[in-house]
Every structure is written in C-alpha cells, then in structure tokens.
Motif scaffolding. Structure first.
Motif, PDB file in Angstrom:
ATOM      1  N   LEU A 274      61.651  32.340  45.212  1.00 51.07           N
ATOM      2  CA  LEU A 274      62.162  32.402  43.841  1.00 51.07           C
ATOM      3  C   LEU A 274      63.251  31.353  43.610  1.00 51.07           C
ATOM      4  O   LEU A 274      63.269  30.676  42.568  1.00 51.07           O
ATOM      5  N   ALA A 275      64.150  31.219  44.620  1.00 54.31           N
ATOM      6  CA  ALA A 275      65.219  30.225  44.498  1.00 54.31           C
ATOM      7  C   ALA A 275      64.640  28.812  44.457  1.00 54.31           C
ATOM      8  O   ALA A 275      65.092  27.950  43.683  1.00 54.31           O
ATOM      9  N   SER A 276      63.613  28.593  45.306  1.00 51.62           N
ATOM     10  CA  SER A 276      62.968  27.274  45.312  1.00 51.62           C
ATOM     11  C   SER A 276      62.269  26.991  43.986  1.00 51.62           C
ATOM     12  O   SER A 276      62.365  25.882  43.435  1.00 51.62           O
ATOM     13  N   LYS A 277      61.565  28.003  43.464  1.00 53.97           N
ATOM     14  CA  LYS A 277      60.875  27.847  42.188  1.00 53.97           C
ATOM     15  C   LYS A 277      61.867  27.618  41.062  1.00 53.97           C
ATOM     16  O   LYS A 277      61.619  26.789  40.152  1.00 53.97           O
ATOM     17  N   GLU A 278      62.971  28.358  41.129  1.00 51.70           N
ATOM     18  CA  GLU A 278      64.003  28.203  40.111  1.00 51.70           C
ATOM     19  C   GLU A 278      64.543  26.766  40.109  1.00 51.70           C
ATOM     20  O   GLU A 278      64.745  26.164  39.048  1.00 51.70           O
ATOM     21  N   GLN A 279      64.780  26.207  41.312  1.00 55.08           N
ATOM     22  CA  GLN A 279      65.288  24.851  41.416  1.00 55.08           C
ATOM     23  C   GLN A 279      64.267  23.844  40.909  1.00 55.08           C
ATOM     24  O   GLN A 279      64.623  22.859  40.229  1.00 55.08           O
ATOM     25  N   GLN A 280      62.980  24.089  41.216  1.00 55.13           N
ATOM     26  CA  GLN A 280      61.925  23.208  40.729  1.00 55.13           C
ATOM     27  C   GLN A 280      61.884  23.199  39.206  1.00 55.13           C
ATOM     28  O   GLN A 280      61.750  22.136  38.573  1.00 55.13           O
ATOM     29  N   LEU A 281      61.979  24.399  38.613  1.00 53.09           N
ATOM     30  CA  LEU A 281      61.957  24.502  37.148  1.00 53.09           C
ATOM     31  C   LEU A 281      63.177  23.823  36.538  1.00 53.09           C
ATOM     32  O   LEU A 281      63.087  23.174  35.477  1.00 53.09           O
ATOM     33  N   LYS A 282      64.332  23.978  37.220  1.00 52.40           N
ATOM     34  CA  LYS A 282      65.544  23.309  36.718  1.00 52.40           C
ATOM     35  C   LYS A 282      65.374  21.792  36.746  1.00 52.40           C
ATOM     36  O   LYS A 282      65.779  21.081  35.812  1.00 52.40           O
ATOM     37  N   ASP A 283      64.782  21.304  37.882  1.00 56.03           N
ATOM     38  CA  ASP A 283      64.565  19.866  37.985  1.00 56.03           C
ATOM     39  C   ASP A 283      63.599  19.383  36.896  1.00 56.03           C
ATOM     40  O   ASP A 283      63.831  18.339  36.257  1.00 56.03           O
ATOM     41  N   LYS A 284      62.499  20.131  36.701  1.00 52.15           N
ATOM     42  CA  LYS A 284      61.532  19.757  35.671  1.00 52.15           C
ATOM     43  C   LYS A 284      62.157  19.816  34.285  1.00 52.15           C
ATOM     44  O   LYS A 284      61.918  18.950  33.433  1.00 52.15           O
ATOM     45  N   TYR A 285      63.000  20.874  34.082  1.00 53.22           N
ATOM     46  CA  TYR A 285      63.650  21.013  32.783  1.00 53.22           C
ATOM     47  C   TYR A 285      64.613  19.851  32.550  1.00 53.22           C
ATOM     48  O   TYR A 285      64.712  19.310  31.444  1.00 53.22           O
ATOM     49  N   GLY A 286      65.305  19.474  33.631  1.00 52.27           N
ATOM     50  CA  GLY A 286      66.227  18.342  33.508  1.00 52.27           C
ATOM     51  C   GLY A 286      65.487  17.056  33.186  1.00 52.27           C
ATOM     52  O   GLY A 286      65.937  16.254  32.347  1.00 52.27           O
TER      53      GLY A 286
ATOM     54  N   MET B 201      62.544  16.849  31.763  1.00 55.89           N
ATOM     55  CA  MET B 201      62.005  16.965  30.414  1.00 55.89           C
ATOM     56  C   MET B 201      63.087  16.725  29.375  1.00 55.89           C
ATOM     57  O   MET B 201      62.874  16.049  28.360  1.00 55.89           O
ATOM     58  N   GLU B 202      64.249  17.263  29.634  1.00 58.35           N
ATOM     59  CA  GLU B 202      65.362  17.088  28.696  1.00 58.35           C
ATOM     60  C   GLU B 202      65.769  15.610  28.618  1.00 58.35           C
ATOM     61  O   GLU B 202      66.061  15.077  27.530  1.00 58.35           O
ATOM     62  N   GLY B 203      65.763  14.952  29.809  1.00 61.45           N
ATOM     63  CA  GLY B 203      66.080  13.520  29.798  1.00 61.45           C
ATOM     64  C   GLY B 203      65.043  12.728  29.020  1.00 61.45           C
ATOM     65  O   GLY B 203      65.380  11.799  28.267  1.00 61.45           O
ATOM     66  N   THR B 204      63.753  13.080  29.201  1.00 63.40           N
ATOM     67  CA  THR B 204      62.685  12.402  28.477  1.00 63.40           C
ATOM     68  C   THR B 204      62.819  12.630  26.979  1.00 63.40           C
ATOM     69  O   THR B 204      62.656  11.706  26.156  1.00 63.40           O
ATOM     70  N   LEU B 205      63.123  13.877  26.589  1.00 64.36           N
ATOM     71  CA  LEU B 205      63.296  14.194  25.165  1.00 64.36           C
ATOM     72  C   LEU B 205      64.468  13.418  24.577  1.00 64.36           C
ATOM     73  O   LEU B 205      64.405  12.911  23.441  1.00 64.36           O
ATOM     74  N   ASN B 206      65.540  13.322  25.355  1.00 64.17           N
ATOM     75  CA  ASN B 206      66.702  12.566  24.863  1.00 64.17           C
ATOM     76  C   ASN B 206      66.345  11.087  24.689  1.00 64.17           C
ATOM     77  O   ASN B 206      66.771  10.418  23.727  1.00 64.17           O
TER      78      ASN B 206
END
Length: 309
Positions: free
Chosen positions: A271-283, A285-290
């Motif tokens: 779960l912690a690993s998945k959470e970190q993966q999602l955070k990285d992907k979200y980051g 994605m957020e950078g791409t959106l910006n």
C-alpha cells in the motif's frame, strides 16, 4: 585421628555432654510415668510409633491411641458418608461450572449468563465478553454432548449391581424437580441437580455401589479402568493435556495470527509503495498540466496580441 583422604581436611570442634531431662530446668526423682513411644500389636505384630496418631498400619485409616488396654481391642471402621456426600456435591458443582463455560463460549444467548445467579457483577461482565466466542466451533458442542452422555450413562459393573446410574442416587438434570412437569431452561442446558433426600438414602444403603459407578476394575487387572470418573478423565484429558485439543487449537490460532500479521505487513508495504507510485504519477501529471497551462496561456496571449495589431 588419621586422615587418609587426599585433599580433604578433618577437624574436631569442642564437644559437650548434656542430660535431656535437665533441658526443662528440673529432673523428676520419682516420676509416676514416663513418656514413651506408642506400642500396639496388630494381627500379632508388635508395632512401635513415636506418636499416638498412627496412619500407616491400616490402609486409609488413622488410629488415635489414647490409653492402654488389658485385652484385645476391636476396631470398628465405618465409611465417612458425609465426606462422600460433600465429594459428590463438589463433583456436581464443578461439572455444572464446566457446562456453563461451554454454554457461554458456544452460544450467543445473554440469558445463559443471567441464569447463573451465583456469578458476581464483574464475573457476569467478563462472561459477556466471552459470549459466543466459539459459536462456530463444533468440537466444543460435541465435547459437551459427550460429557452429558457420560454422566447419564449406565455403568453395570457386575451382574448383581443395583446402582448403575447417577439418576438412581438422586443426581440428574431433573433430580430436584422429581421428573415432573416440563423442562426448565437450566435443565435443557445440561446442568445437573441433586435430590438431597434420595442421595442421603443411597449413601446410607449403597455406598460401595456408588463408588463403583465412578470407577471400577472391569478386567481384573487391579486397575480402575471404567466408570464415570474414568470416562470424564479421558474426555477432559484429551482437551487439557499437553498436545491435546486446546493446545493444538491454541497453536493453530497462533499460526493463523502470525500468518495474518505477516500478510498485513506485506499489504501495508504494498500500500505504501502504491501510494508513493500514485503520488509520483500525480506529481508528473500536475507538472504536465502546469506546462500545458503555461503553453495555453502563451498561445492565448499570442493570439490576443495579434488581434490588437
């Protein structure tokens, strides 16, 4: 003194001689009697003991010698019926406690606890926490059924036996009610009752036979191998002995708990690993959106500048 032991040292300390009679501070000159060992003759054999309480001559009998006799004394040994009655009452009480605990653990019915009026408030609260804890464990209900079958069984220890069942001496699930009317809730749950009048009469008339239904030698090898006591000992021994049912269940549950804890730790790591993966992907994605937003703003500004010219 010659010491012939190499490596050992012998020594002699100062010694004194004393008179035991003077330990009390005086010595009788003409004693009327002198204290001595108890001397009895049992079946032609002279026996001497340092005390008047002799418990190693007649099996299971204690002789209290108080005075001398000038002729052969006749000893009358009678059974202790009161102790036998107390033992039977204790047996019924202990049996009912075991049945009560089995009922509490195997059934989720609050009335089971409220029926046990001898429990204190704290004991009732503690029992409530265990209520129905093993409701799906059929081994517990099966063991209860076996115990009930044992105490209700017929133990014909000889061809001429008159007393072969507990119900004949006033101990059964309907003893106190005399068997009349319908069953009460406690009777349906398997608790034993005592008809004290019938028990007293049975102890007075058939004490030896009562003993035999609890334990007797069925094959003549001088070992008690049958009866209620033997059967209950085997049944409960299978539960409480080392390597028995409770021990195995405890080990199995411990293994399950350990396995569950291992699984939980593994899932937490995943779960912690998945959470970190999602955070990285979200980051990302957020950078791409910006970045896209910035490009969009640039294009918009460029378009607006062209219009103004």
């Amino acid at each position: 003194m010659r010491n012939r032991n190499t490596g050992e040292r012998l020594s002699v300390s100062t010694f004194t001689a004393f008179d035991e009679k003077k330990n009390l501070g005086y010595t009788p000159i003409h004693p009327a009697s002198v204290a001595g060992d108890a001397v009895i003759k049992y079946e032609g054999i002279t026996i001497t003991r340092p005390t008047n309480k002799i418990d190693d001559v007649v099996p299971h009998v204690t002789l209290n010698v108080h005075d001398t006799t000038d002729r052969t004394a006749t000893i009358k040994i009678e059974p202790d019926k009161e102790s036998a009655k107390d033992a039977l009452i204790s047996f019924v009480g202990t049996y009912n406690q075991v049945i009560a605990e089995m009922n509490i653990l195997s059934q989720n019915k609050p009335e089971i606890i409220s029926e046990l009026d001898y429990l204190s408030k704290d004991e009732q609260e503690d029992a409530s926490k265990r209520l129905g804890m093993f409701a799906n464990d059929f081994s517990l209900t099966n063991s209860k059924a076996t115990m009930q079958s044992i105490v209700a069984g017929n133990y014909r220890w000889s061809e001429g036996a008159l007393i072969t069942m507990l119900s004949q001496i006033g101990i059964s699930t309907r003893a106190a009610s005399g068997g009349g009317g319908g069953y009460s809730a406690s009777q349906l749950r398997g608790y034993l009752e005592i008809d004290e009048k019938k028990l007293d009469q049975s102890l007075g008339d058939n004490l030896d036979q009562i003993k035999n239904i609890f334990g007797y030698d069925s094959d003549g090898d001088l070992i008690v191998d049958s009866g209620i006591g033997v059967a209950l000992d085997k049944q409960l021994g299978a539960w409480v002995s080392t390597g028995g049912i409770i021990s195995n269940k405890d080990r199995t549950l411990s293994q399950r708990i350990t396995a569950s804890e291992t699984t939980i730790r593994k899932l937490e790591t995943q779960l912690a690993s998945k959470e970190q993966q999602l955070k990285d992907k979200y980051g990302q994605m957020e950078g791409t959106l910006n970045s896209l937003q910035a490009q969009s703003n640039t294009i918009t500004n460029f378009a607006n500048g062209g219009k103004s010219q």
